[in-house]
Design a protein around this motif. Structure first.
Motif, mmCIF file in Angstrom:
data_model
loop_
_atom_site.group_PDB
_atom_site.id
_atom_site.type_symbol
_atom_site.label_atom_id
_atom_site.label_comp_id
_atom_site.label_asym_id
_atom_site.label_seq_id
_atom_site.Cartn_x
_atom_site.Cartn_y
_atom_site.Cartn_z
ATOM 1 N N ILE A 158 19.694 -7.232 80.456
ATOM 2 C CA ILE A 158 20.946 -6.720 80.609
ATOM 3 C C ILE A 158 21.874 -6.420 79.395
ATOM 4 N N ILE A 159 21.925 -8.000 78.773
ATOM 5 C CA ILE A 159 22.606 -8.100 77.425
ATOM 6 C C ILE A 159 22.324 -7.056 76.466
ATOM 7 N N ILE A 160 20.853 -6.973 76.326
ATOM 8 C CA ILE A 160 20.329 -6.289 75.308
ATOM 9 C C ILE A 160 20.524 -4.490 75.563
ATOM 10 N N LEU A 161 20.245 -4.082 76.880
ATOM 11 C CA LEU A 161 20.866 -2.869 77.405
ATOM 12 C C LEU A 161 22.395 -2.504 77.107
ATOM 13 N N LEU A 162 23.214 -3.558 77.182
ATOM 14 C CA LEU A 162 24.599 -3.275 76.829
ATOM 15 C C LEU A 162 24.894 -3.299 75.468
ATOM 16 N N LEU A 163 24.346 -3.860 74.977
ATOM 17 C CA LEU A 163 24.508 -3.822 73.089
ATOM 18 C C LEU A 163 23.792 -2.640 72.556
ATOM 19 N N ALA A 185 23.871 0.172 74.161
ATOM 20 C CA ALA A 185 24.724 1.276 74.778
ATOM 21 C C ALA A 185 25.882 1.150 73.793
ATOM 22 N N GLY A 186 26.381 -0.052 73.306
ATOM 23 C CA GLY A 186 27.379 -0.341 72.579
ATOM 24 C C GLY A 186 27.221 0.505 71.075
ATOM 25 N N VAL A 187 25.884 0.136 70.555
ATOM 26 C CA VAL A 187 25.480 0.700 69.349
ATOM 27 C C VAL A 187 25.372 2.488 69.754
ATOM 28 N N LEU A 188 25.006 2.992 70.429
ATOM 29 C CA LEU A 188 25.210 4.334 70.876
ATOM 30 C C LEU A 188 26.726 4.779 70.830
ATOM 31 N N LEU A 189 27.422 4.135 71.610
ATOM 32 C CA LEU A 189 28.916 4.458 71.744
ATOM 33 C C LEU A 189 29.436 4.386 70.141
ATOM 34 N N SER A 195 41.652 7.431 55.413
ATOM 35 C CA SER A 195 41.248 7.059 56.776
ATOM 36 C C SER A 195 39.992 5.928 56.725
ATOM 37 N N LYS A 196 39.891 4.902 57.494
ATOM 38 C CA LYS A 196 38.868 3.975 57.328
ATOM 39 C C LYS A 196 38.027 3.860 58.701
ATOM 40 N N ARG A 197 38.599 4.651 59.579
ATOM 41 C CA ARG A 197 37.806 4.516 61.173
ATOM 42 C C ARG A 197 36.385 4.718 61.078
ATOM 43 N N THR A 198 35.886 5.759 60.182
ATOM 44 C CA THR A 198 34.403 5.687 60.069
ATOM 45 C C THR A 198 33.825 4.653 59.583
ATOM 46 N N LEU A 199 34.404 3.803 58.696
ATOM 47 C CA LEU A 199 33.736 2.639 58.040
ATOM 48 C C LEU A 199 33.913 1.395 59.078
ATOM 49 N N TYR A 200 34.972 1.529 59.960
ATOM 50 C CA TYR A 200 35.041 0.510 60.791
ATOM 51 C C TYR A 200 33.971 0.712 62.010
ATOM 52 N N ALA A 201 33.797 1.948 62.282
ATOM 53 C CA ALA A 201 32.605 2.061 63.256
ATOM 54 C C ALA A 201 31.166 1.657 62.832
ATOM 55 N N LEU A 202 31.171 2.123 61.387
ATOM 56 C CA LEU A 202 29.957 1.618 61.079
ATOM 57 C C LEU A 202 29.589 0.139 61.034
ATOM 58 N N GLY A 203 30.834 -0.788 60.806
ATOM 59 C CA GLY A 203 30.730 -2.230 60.747
ATOM 60 C C GLY A 203 30.542 -2.657 62.155
ATOM 61 N N ILE A 204 31.093 -1.991 63.114
ATOM 62 C CA ILE A 204 31.039 -2.424 64.569
ATOM 63 C C ILE A 204 29.514 -2.083 64.897
ATOM 64 N N ARG A 205 28.871 -0.946 64.679
ATOM 65 C CA ARG A 205 27.481 -0.746 64.857
ATOM 66 C C ARG A 205 26.435 -1.545 64.175
ATOM 67 N N ILE A 206 26.889 -2.174 63.077
ATOM 68 C CA ILE A 206 25.964 -3.080 62.247
ATOM 69 C C ILE A 206 26.087 -4.505 63.063
ATOM 70 N N LEU A 207 27.390 -4.933 63.253
ATOM 71 C CA LEU A 207 27.399 -6.108 64.132
ATOM 72 C C LEU A 207 26.532 -6.117 65.483
ATOM 73 N N LEU A 208 26.863 -4.967 66.173
ATOM 74 C CA LEU A 208 26.178 -5.003 67.377
ATOM 75 C C LEU A 208 24.722 -4.921 67.495
ATOM 76 N N ALA A 209 24.146 -4.221 66.280
ATOM 77 C CA ALA A 209 22.574 -4.173 66.136
ATOM 78 C C ALA A 209 22.101 -5.268 65.668
ATOM 79 N N THR A 210 22.859 -6.202 64.835
ATOM 80 C CA THR A 210 22.337 -7.523 64.395
ATOM 81 C C THR A 210 22.328 -8.549 65.533
#
Length: 74
Positions: free
Chosen positions: A5-10, A12-16, A34-49
């Motif tokens: 369940i945790i893996i599926l939620l993560l 879904a977070g990566v896709l979001l 604007s740095k919003r794209t950069l922040y979204a990339l950082g969050i995606r990398i964190l969630l994927a890790t």
């Protein structure tokens, strides 16, 4: 079961985060400061890790197992 369940939620977070990064990229095309794209990339990398660490932990601890045909000999 809880690890799946945790893996599926993560995942879904990566896709979001991926979709929000695309939206920010298209919306902020003319705004160079604007740095919003950069922040979204950082969050995606964190969630994927974190997701990959959960998968590695699951296989290491035996909670997850592979039923792939190429793993039949193991």
């Amino acid at each position: 079961m809880w690890l799946k369940i945790i893996i599926l939620l993560l995942f879904a977070g990566v896709l979001l985060s991926l979709s929000s990064g695309l939206r920010f990229l298209l919306k902020d095309a003319g705004v160079p400061e604007s740095k919003r794209t950069l922040y979204a990339l950082g969050i995606r990398i964190l969630l994927a890790t974190v997701m990959m660490l959960c998968v590695f932990y699951g296989f290491y601890s035996g909670i997850l197992s592979s039923t792939a045909p190429w793993d039949a000999s193991l």
